[in-house]
Design a protein around this motif. Structure first.
Motif, short mmCIF file in Angstrom:
data_model
loop_
_atom_site.label_atom_id
_atom_site.label_comp_id
_atom_site.label_asym_id
_atom_site.label_seq_id
_atom_site.Cartn_x
_atom_site.Cartn_y
_atom_site.Cartn_z
N GLY A 142 -34.94 -5.05 -25.59
CA GLY A 142 -34.98 -6.02 -26.67
C GLY A 142 -34.29 -7.34 -26.40
O GLY A 142 -34.78 -8.39 -26.82
N SER A 143 -33.15 -7.33 -25.72
CA SER A 143 -32.38 -8.56 -25.55
C SER A 143 -31.47 -8.48 -24.34
O SER A 143 -30.57 -7.64 -24.28
N THR A 144 -31.70 -9.36 -23.38
CA THR A 144 -30.82 -9.43 -22.21
C THR A 144 -29.40 -9.82 -22.62
O THR A 144 -28.42 -9.19 -22.23
N THR A 145 -29.29 -10.85 -23.45
CA THR A 145 -27.98 -11.35 -23.85
C THR A 145 -27.17 -10.29 -24.58
O THR A 145 -26.03 -10.00 -24.22
N TYR A 146 -27.75 -9.70 -25.62
CA TYR A 146 -27.00 -8.72 -26.41
C TYR A 146 -26.73 -7.45 -25.61
O TYR A 146 -25.63 -6.88 -25.68
N PHE A 147 -27.70 -7.00 -24.85
CA PHE A 147 -27.53 -5.74 -24.12
C PHE A 147 -26.38 -5.82 -23.13
O PHE A 147 -25.46 -4.99 -23.16
N TYR A 148 -26.41 -6.82 -22.25
CA TYR A 148 -25.37 -6.88 -21.22
C TYR A 148 -24.01 -7.28 -21.77
O TYR A 148 -22.97 -6.86 -21.25
N SER A 149 -23.98 -8.05 -22.84
CA SER A 149 -22.70 -8.36 -23.48
C SER A 149 -22.10 -7.11 -24.10
O SER A 149 -20.90 -6.85 -23.98
N THR A 150 -22.94 -6.32 -24.75
CA THR A 150 -22.48 -5.13 -25.45
C THR A 150 -21.87 -4.10 -24.50
O THR A 150 -20.97 -3.33 -24.89
N LEU A 151 -22.32 -4.08 -23.26
CA LEU A 151 -21.78 -3.12 -22.29
C LEU A 151 -20.27 -3.28 -22.10
O LEU A 151 -19.61 -2.35 -21.62
N PHE A 152 -19.72 -4.43 -22.48
CA PHE A 152 -18.30 -4.67 -22.28
C PHE A 152 -17.44 -4.30 -23.49
O PHE A 152 -16.23 -4.50 -23.48
N GLU A 167 -28.21 -25.43 -23.83
CA GLU A 167 -28.02 -26.56 -22.92
C GLU A 167 -29.22 -26.75 -22.00
O GLU A 167 -29.61 -27.88 -21.68
N GLU A 168 -29.83 -25.64 -21.59
CA GLU A 168 -31.03 -25.73 -20.76
C GLU A 168 -32.17 -26.40 -21.53
O GLU A 168 -32.90 -27.23 -20.98
N ILE A 169 -32.32 -26.04 -22.78
CA ILE A 169 -33.38 -26.62 -23.61
C ILE A 169 -33.06 -28.07 -23.95
O ILE A 169 -33.96 -28.93 -23.97
N GLN A 170 -31.81 -28.34 -24.19
CA GLN A 170 -31.40 -29.71 -24.50
C GLN A 170 -31.74 -30.66 -23.35
O GLN A 170 -32.18 -31.80 -23.57
N LYS A 171 -31.57 -30.20 -22.13
CA LYS A 171 -31.88 -31.04 -20.96
C LYS A 171 -33.37 -31.32 -20.85
O LYS A 171 -33.77 -32.41 -20.44
N ASP A 172 -34.19 -30.34 -21.18
CA ASP A 172 -35.63 -30.47 -21.04
C ASP A 172 -36.32 -29.72 -22.17
O ASP A 172 -36.70 -28.56 -22.01
N PRO A 173 -36.50 -30.37 -23.34
CA PRO A 173 -37.09 -29.68 -24.48
C PRO A 173 -38.47 -29.08 -24.21
O PRO A 173 -38.83 -28.05 -24.81
N PHE A 174 -39.24 -29.67 -23.31
CA PHE A 174 -40.58 -29.15 -23.05
C PHE A 174 -40.57 -27.84 -22.27
O PHE A 174 -41.62 -27.21 -22.11
N VAL A 175 -39.40 -27.40 -21.85
CA VAL A 175 -39.32 -26.12 -21.15
C VAL A 175 -39.77 -24.97 -22.05
O VAL A 175 -40.24 -23.93 -21.56
N VAL A 176 -39.67 -25.15 -23.37
CA VAL A 176 -40.03 -24.07 -24.29
C VAL A 176 -41.51 -23.72 -24.19
O VAL A 176 -41.91 -22.62 -24.60
N TYR A 177 -42.32 -24.64 -23.69
CA TYR A 177 -43.75 -24.36 -23.53
C TYR A 177 -44.07 -23.73 -22.18
O TYR A 177 -45.16 -23.18 -22.00
N ARG A 178 -43.14 -23.82 -21.25
CA ARG A 178 -43.41 -23.32 -19.89
C ARG A 178 -42.88 -21.93 -19.65
O ARG A 178 -43.48 -21.15 -18.90
N ARG A 179 -41.74 -21.61 -20.27
CA ARG A 179 -41.15 -20.29 -20.03
C ARG A 179 -40.15 -19.98 -21.14
O ARG A 179 -39.73 -20.86 -21.89
N LYS A 180 -39.80 -18.71 -21.22
CA LYS A 180 -38.79 -18.28 -22.18
C LYS A 180 -37.43 -18.42 -21.50
O LYS A 180 -37.15 -17.71 -20.53
N VAL A 181 -36.61 -19.31 -22.00
CA VAL A 181 -35.30 -19.57 -21.38
C VAL A 181 -34.34 -18.44 -21.75
O VAL A 181 -33.92 -18.31 -22.89
N LYS A 182 -34.02 -17.62 -20.76
CA LYS A 182 -33.13 -16.48 -20.98
C LYS A 182 -32.19 -16.35 -19.79
O LYS A 182 -32.61 -16.53 -18.65
N PRO A 183 -30.93 -16.01 -20.04
CA PRO A 183 -30.01 -15.77 -18.92
C PRO A 183 -30.42 -14.51 -18.16
O PRO A 183 -30.91 -13.56 -18.76
N SER A 184 -30.22 -14.52 -16.87
CA SER A 184 -30.52 -13.34 -16.07
C SER A 184 -29.43 -12.29 -16.29
O SER A 184 -28.32 -12.61 -16.73
N PRO A 185 -29.72 -11.03 -15.99
CA PRO A 185 -28.67 -10.01 -16.07
C PRO A 185 -27.45 -10.38 -15.22
O PRO A 185 -26.31 -10.14 -15.64
#
Length: 283
Positions: A13-23, A242-260
């Motif tokens: 479901g969520s990279t951010t929540y899953f890996y944060s929760t492990l701690f 911050e990634e989206i702020q730098k390049d708002p059009f990125v939202v049309y190219r890919r889903k901006v998500k942190p890697s594990p």
């Protein structure tokens, strides 16, 4: 008890929540798994293509039955109701959450930010309140918990502009779109007015930053052993913004998500920073 079903729902479901929760310490980590599995399951029903309306309402009925003391054999529902009782999670919060999920079955746009904030209360602020109860935080932390939940949901809206369009939804105030001269967030409209689109998205990111700041003010109320995962999740969402702020059009190219790797690295860095001599542990 966390089962393979809970693990699967959370893991996918969520990279951010899953890996944060492990701690989190194990006991809290398991309760977060139970909470997330419930809210994610409901959300998945209304976000399915086509929407699984009957399945959603059957899920809701199983929840209401379990709440009245009649467990229906649903691992996700029954474990969540047990969590509610153990952690004193308010039924009114869950009711608000389900109300927002149901609105996704028939609401596609929001006229003003006030209209949107009513949805945000149920879809995210109450989840922040539930998390505060899971961690056993004091009442002083509740307003900040609401704000942080709302901020995290809002950056998801920004990140998922293209995905939500495929579901027929736009989670941004229509009057603000009009103020920037945009009739919609369709890629064609954005391409025809690139400066207006970029300015609009950056304005939404700034709103996220304001809400995140309000949420992070509550870090002072979170014991150290819980602060590392919470701060990690907040940091990862800031990176996304911050990634989206730098390049708002990125939202049309890919889903901006942190890697594990980024998620785990951030958690390790926060552990070091928060235990640095002189800082000390809180709680």
């Amino acid at each position: 008890m966390v089962t393979p079903t809970h693990y699967r729902i959370f893991r996918h479901g969520s990279t951010t929540y899953f890996y944060s929760t492990l701690f989190f310490p194990r006991s809290v980590r398991e309760d977060v798994f139970l909470l997330y599995s419930f809210v994610r399951t409901a959300d998945d029903f209304v976000d399915a293509v086509p929407q699984q309306t009957a399945e959603y309402f059957a899920f809701k009925e199983r929840y209401l039955g379990a709440l009245e003391g009649e467990p229906g054999g649903d691992l996700v529902v029954d474990a969540f109701v047990d969590l509610m009782e153990r952690k004193e999670i308010e039924p009114a919060w869950v009711e608000a959450f389900l109300r927002s999920m149901e609105s996704d079955l028939w609401t596609a746009t929001y006229a003003t930010v006030a209209d949107l904030e009513e949805y945000l209360y149920g879809s995210s602020e109450v989840v922040g309140l539930m998390m505060a109860r899971v961690m056993g935080l004091s009442g002083d932390a509740l307003e900040a918990a609401r704000a942080l939940g709302k901020a995290m949901q809002y950056i998801n809206f920004i990140r998922d502009i293209a995905e939500d369009l495929t579901l027929g939804r736009t989670y941004f105030p229509q009057d603000e779109l009009a103020a920037f001269g945009l009739s919609s967030l369709d890629p064609e409209t954005a391409a025809a007015a690139p400066e207006a689109f970029a300015s609009f998205v950056r304005a939404q990111v700034e709103r996220y930053f304001r809400w995140q700041k309000e949420g992070e003010a509550g870090f002072a109320f979170i014991p150290f052993r819980y602060l590392v995962p919470v701060k990690t999740a907040s940091d990862l969402y800031r990176w996304t913004a911050e990634e989206i702020q730098k390049d708002p059009f990125v939202v049309y190219r890919r889903k901006v998500k942190p890697s594990p790797l980024r998620a785990v690295g951030r958690a390790c860095a926060n552990t070091l920073v928060l235990t640095w001599p002189g800082r000390g542990e809180t709680g």
